[in-house]
Design a protein around this motif. Structure first.
Motif, PDB file in Angstrom:
ATOM      1  N   UNK A 171       5.893   8.114  -6.002  1.00  0.00           N
ATOM      2  CA  UNK A 171       6.449   8.460  -4.702  1.00  0.00           C
ATOM      3  C   UNK A 171       5.848   9.744  -4.117  1.00  0.00           C
ATOM      4  N   UNK A 172       5.458  10.684  -4.965  1.00  0.00           N
ATOM      5  CA  UNK A 172       5.092  12.010  -4.493  1.00  0.00           C
ATOM      6  C   UNK A 172       3.587  12.243  -4.357  1.00  0.00           C
ATOM      7  N   UNK A 173       2.779  11.659  -5.220  1.00  0.00           N
ATOM      8  CA  UNK A 173       1.348  11.956  -5.254  1.00  0.00           C
ATOM      9  C   UNK A 173       0.615  11.089  -4.234  1.00  0.00           C
ATOM     10  N   UNK A 174      -0.230  11.725  -3.437  1.00  0.00           N
ATOM     11  CA  UNK A 174      -1.009  10.995  -2.435  1.00  0.00           C
ATOM     12  C   UNK A 174      -2.508  11.217  -2.684  1.00  0.00           C
ATOM     13  N   UNK A 175      -3.290  10.179  -2.431  1.00  0.00           N
ATOM     14  CA  UNK A 175      -4.744  10.319  -2.431  1.00  0.00           C
ATOM     15  C   UNK A 175      -5.404  10.336  -3.787  1.00  0.00           C
ATOM     16  N   UNK A 176      -4.667  10.012  -4.871  1.00  0.00           N
ATOM     17  CA  UNK A 176      -5.265  10.073  -6.201  1.00  0.00           C
ATOM     18  C   UNK A 176      -5.272   8.718  -6.923  1.00  0.00           C
TER      19      UNK A 176
END
Length: 1063
Positions: free
Chosen positions: A153-158
């Motif tokens: 839910x929290x990490x973007x772009x990885x």
């Protein structure tokens, strides 16, 4: 800052094997779990609260209460850990009192847990009412299985990076040769999210299914300093048990192999640091660990490393079977999305104009900020906590930073995401003010050893100390009530009740603040540092505090670190026995005469320092009761003659230092029972004629000083052959060697761990002994056969009287290729300088008392080398030295030189080597340098890169040489103890870069030149003990300078002290 200690509680203390065992024995585990969830809830909001506390009083009050609660939880957990447990209970069934003590202790703990549960729930409720921003990634243990949902839910772009690494792992599994596969995740710039990506791998469904064991170790610095600690944590995770009792490395890995069998493991070593100058050592440490990993677990086992010093570390390991994965910054689209998300979370802001403003600002910043996720969060949070009408001001302020990582919000946020060990190291470093208090380095290291933040061995602690600046965080002031640095004065000072770590900067205060001893005063302190001004320390002075109130120690029962150095305390109050948690006690440079008997109650004391206590006479007989004592420093206690026989019962003691105790006559027999002793320092103990028998049985000994007399030669030789782990050795009175065979018998070449070696003769004896050519030849042969191991990094040779240096110092290929520091002192007959330019890693050179040397020439350079690593160069007591010539080769000489010292070189008159233009190149000229400070000297133009110039003790100096005008980059001029200097020249005004002018102890100086008023950049003028100075010019009070950072003029900082004729 309390957030760092909270994470220490949640991630280090609570999950530890010792805590689990104590809670099981006391049957309090379920009670403790009730407050753990609330502590995680507080941890989730404390980052936002820390940022908002500076501008919102209600949040500041919440932070104060949270800090107090965190301190109380930590103190309670410490009490639980220090409870001796059932293992320490007497076996005699008649001693029923032990059971009663255990029951009472448990009831006390349960009562405190109940109260803490109430307080933590109230903090969670208040935090919600204050609308504190919840960081979901800080709301639970990152190793909890449910953490995978948070990452999603929290990490973007990885996602792409995660999938790439998983694909690499899957491909490797199909072709595994049984050897652990290693991936190094690195980035080109810091703060790119390596740890987050590693968490995504750890929680990936394929990884969960494929690996039988997943092990996460926050290494921080342990791979560099102590790979054994990694092995111990590895064993704990595999076995589910504490492995601290396994002192044998072999036993530990045998246990791992037995429990692991052929099951695959994934080991993640997170946040590994690396010292640029130790690549060879790093390879050795890694090979040691990898060798162990090779022999445990099933085929396909994998190690993932995330590293801070990216390029150098990964390059070092590439050749050892590692796969390198470069983690790039976030894409522009994702990065801007993250900025917007952080800025607008919880906001009702739907003003299109404001959103467009934020978008435009983020687009402008992206290219210069490398796509760092943490920087994106920092920018977003800065706008989120600012009213929209002030967004333009915030944008202007952020744009003015040359590097946004210097922004206070970034420092706070980055501190929160660091692993707990480096974060705590950094906070203590800032608390101790190490950037300005250079004398504090050793004390800082010992404090960190006491707090288990650095390895117990001083050698390893020094290596770790060099890594701390790589954290890339510098706090000018901590700005925290939890870690507080404040200046003492005669007036009372405010110390917040939640303060846990306090550094008091001592000015002219003569008493401790009343808040430390008053009823209902400060009770949560864990660290108390009394730090004397560095200027007073340099002058050999002490602060005026003479007495410790007895009530102070009754209050501060949670103290773990107590630093009282450089004050006039003569005795400790009996209440010192109340400090049962104390781990570190420093009374150095005090007037203490004896230690009270109550000191023996300090059962947790690890480090006791009494350095330069010149009135101190003896240790108490009860010293043996300090069973946990690791380090005992008694250096330069001039009246100390013996140690109590009971000291041999300190079986955990690792360092015993009595250097410089000139009346010390005897060490106790039975010292060989102290099997853990690694350092025995008896340097300059001139009355100590021999060491006790059995020293060779101390096989862990790493630091030793030995007198080689004719009577003791046989025993010394035998003992040294047994000490295979020596890292530092000083051989004194080598005049006792009568043949080459005596020298060879030491087998220095075979001591592969030896890093520091000092060889010294007694020059007043050798002057007579070397009257014949045969004696001279023997002298040279002895040094030839004292050839050390090639791993040496520090070499000192004192009072050698041969004309030639040994071949292992002069050969062209550079035998001592790892050498970093060399000192050659009183080599009065030596005819040539050694070719030190061949040693590419050399950082420090000191050459003193070489009477026959007239020139620094090609013999010194060796094949035209440039001394590419050299930082400090000292030429001292060189009576015949006249010229320093240019080498034949090409290239800039001494490109990294930071300090050049010329001491007592009266004939030195020609310098033909251009020194580099370093931002802080210091030239120190001490004592008699007649030609250098005269108009005859040729070479001031070559010194134009000098930034600091120090002229000290030059009695022949009557006026400054005109050549100084060539020092166009000079920023600091310090003139000390030049007793014939009567005035300063008016042409000082031509030194346009001069910022600091210090005049100290110049007895004949009568006036200041009018030209000083034209120094536009002069910020500080210091005049101390210039007793012929009658008056100061009127214009001095009105002198101002242009502050380039502020854009306006500010007053000159003028310090005038102890000038007898000035009113």
């Amino acid at each position: 800052m309390a957030g760092v200690d909270l994470r220490h509680v949640l991630l280090d203390l609570l999950p530890s094997s010792d805590m689990t065992e104590r809670c099981r024995e006391l049957r309090i585990h379920h009670h403790l779990e009730k407050i753990i969830l609330d502590l995680w809830a507080i941890n989730a909001v404390i980052r936002d609260a820390t940022i908002r506390a500076g501008t919102q009083p209600d949040v500041e009050m919440w932070m104060a209460d949270a800090g107090a609660a965190i301190a109380d939880v930590q103190n309670l957990l410490d009490r639980i850990l220090e409870w001796p447990g059932r293992a320490a209970a007497p076996s005699n069934p008649l001693l029923r009192s032990c059971l009663g003590i255990r029951v009472a202790f448990r009831l006390s703990i349960l009562q405190e847990l109940k109260e803490m549960g109430r307080r933590s729930k109230e903090l969670v409720r208040r935090g919600s009412a204050l609308d504190l921003r919840k960081e979901a990634m800080d709301a639970m243990d990152p190793c909890d299985e449910d953490y995978s949902h948070v990452l999603g839910e929290e990490v973007v772009g990885r996602d792409k990076d995660r999938d790439n690494i998983i694909e690499i792992l899957q491909q490797k599994q199909s072709s595994s040769n049984g050897e652990p596969f290693v991936i190094v995740i690195r980035d080109r710039w810091s703060w790119m999210g390596k740890t987050t990506v590693a968490r995504m791998i750890y929680h990936h469904p394929w990884v969960r299914q494929h690996f039988h064991h997943r092990i996460w170790v926050d290494v921080s610095m342990d791979l560099y300093s102590d790979p054994v600690s990694i092995g111990r944590e590895f064993a704990r995770c595999i076995t589910g048990e504490s492995c601290d009792h396994l002192r044998s490395h072999q036993a530990m890995w045998l246990l791992v192999n037995e429990r692991l069998g052929q099951r695959r493991y994934l080991l993640i070593l997170n946040d590994v640091y690396h010292d640029v100058g130790e690549e060879g050592l790093l390879k050795g440490k890694w090979d040691e660990l990898k060798h162990k990993l090779l022999h445990v677990g099933g085929m396909g086992s994998t190690v993932i490393i995330t590293t801070k010093s990216a390029s150098i570390f990964s390059r070092s390991l590439d050749t050892y079977g590692c796969r390198d994965y470069l983690l790039a910054g976030l894409s522009e689209e994702v990065w801007i999305k993250l900025v917007m998300r952080e800025a607008l979370i919880g906001s009702e802001q739907d003003n299109t104009r404001s959103i467009n403003f934020l978008l435009q600002f983020a687009e402008q910043q992206y290219e210069t900020l490398e796509g760092s996720p943490l920087v994106a969060k920092t920018l977003g949070s800065t706008f989120r906590n600012t009213e929209v009408r002030r967004w333009q001001q915030v944008a202007d302020a952020l744009s003015s930073y040359s590097d946004v990582t210097g922004h206070p919000h970034f420092e706070l946020m980055s501190l929160q995401i660091l692993s707990t060990k480096p974060a705590r190291l950094q906070l203590y470093r800032s608390l101790c003010n190490l950037r300005r208090s250079h004398y504090f380095k050793k004390d800082y290291m010992h404090m960190m050893i006491a707090e288990d933040l650095m390895p117990q061995q001083s050698f390893d602690a020094e290596k770790m100390y060099r890594l701390v600046p790589q954290l890339e965080l510098e706090f000018e002031t901590l700005g925290s009530d939890y870690y507080l640095t404040t200046r003492m004065g005669q007036d009372s000072i405010r110390i917040p009740e939640q303060c846990c770590h306090l550094c008091l900067l001592v000015g002219d205060a003569s008493i401790f603040p009343t808040a430390l001893s008053s009823v209902g005063g400060i009770k949560r302190l864990r660290t108390l540092i009394l730090q004397t001004d560095e200027e007073l320390v340099e002058e050999g002075k002490k602060c005026q505090i003479r007495e410790i109130p007895a009530a102070m120690f009754r209050n501060l029962v949670h103290l773990r670190i107590l630093y009282l150095s450089h004050c006039r305390i003569q005795q400790l109050p009996h209440t010192i026995g109340k400090l049962v948690c104390l781990r570190y006690l420093n009374l150095s440079y005090t007037e203490i005469q004896a230690l009270p008997k109550h000191l023996s109650r300090l059962q947790n004391l690890k480090i006791l320092k009494l350095v330069h206590c010149e009135e101190f006479r003896k240790l108490p007989e009860s010293i043996h009761k300090l069973k946990k004592l690791l380090i005992l420093k008694l250096a330069y206690c001039q009246k100390l003659r013996m140690l109590p026989e009971s000291i041999i019962a300190l079986t955990n003691l690792q360092e015993l230092d009595i250097e410089g105790c000139q009346w010390f006559v005897k060490l106790p027999e039975g010292l060989d029972s102290m099997k853990k002793l690694t350092m025995l320092n008896v340097d300059k103990c001139v009355s100590l004629t021999r060491l006790p028998h059995g020293i060779g049985q101390l096989t862990d000994l790493q630091n030793l000083s030995v007198y080689v007399t004719a009577d003791s030669l046989a025993s010394v030789t035998l003992e040294l052959q047994s000490l295979v782990n020596l890292k530092k050795l000083r051989l004194r009175k080598l005049d006792g060697l009568s043949s080459r065979e005596d020298a060879r018998a030491f087998k220095l070449k075979d001591k592969r761990f030896l890093k520091r070696l000092a060889l010294s003769w007694e020059w007043w004896d050798t002057e007579v002994a070397l009257a014949t050519n045969a004696a001279l030849l023997l002298h040279e042969q002895v040094l030839e056969d004292l050839q050390p191991t090639l791993a040496l990094i520090n070499l000192e040779i004192v009072s050698y009287m041969g004309k030639k240096l040994p071949s292992w110092m002069t050969r062209k290929q550079g035998y001592l290729k790892h050498l970093r520091e060399i000192k050659l002192v009183n080599l009065r007959k030596c005819e040539r300088l050694p070719p030190l330019g061949q040693l590419l890693g050399l950082e420090t050179i000191e050459i003193s008392g070489m009477d026959s040397i007239s020139a620094v020439d090609d013999a010194f350079y060796g094949d035209g080398r440039t001394f590419e690593s050299l930082r400090s160069l000292i030429f001292s007591e060189m009576p015949m030295l006249e010229r320093w010539v240019k080498p034949k080769g090409e290239g800039d000489m001494f490109p990294r030189l930071r300090r050049l010292m010329l001491i007592q070189c009266p004939k030195f008159k020609e310098l033909h080597v251009r020194l580099p233009s370093q931002w802080r190149l210091t030239l120190s000229v001490w004592l008699n340098n007649d030609k250098l400070l005269s108009s005859e000297f040729v070479g001031w133009q070559k010194l134009e890169g000098v930034r600091w110039l120090e002229i000290s003790g030059c009695e022949e100096l009557r006026c400054l040489p005109p050549g100084l005008k060539h020092l166009e980059h000079l920023r600091r001029l310090e003139i000390v103890r030049c007793n014939n200097l009567t005035s300063l020249p008016d042409w000082l005004a031509q030194l346009n870069s001069l910022e600091n002018l210090i005049l100290r102890d110049c007895a004949m100086l009568r006036c200041l030149p009018p030209g000083l008023k034209h120094l536009e950049r002069l910020r500080r003028l210091e005049i101390i003990r210039c007793n012929s100075l009658i008056s100061l010019p009127d214009w001095l009070a009105q002198l101002t300078i242009l502050d380039l950072s502020e854009g306006h003029r500010i007053p000159l900082r003028l310090i005038v002290r102890d000038c007898a004729l000035l009113a």
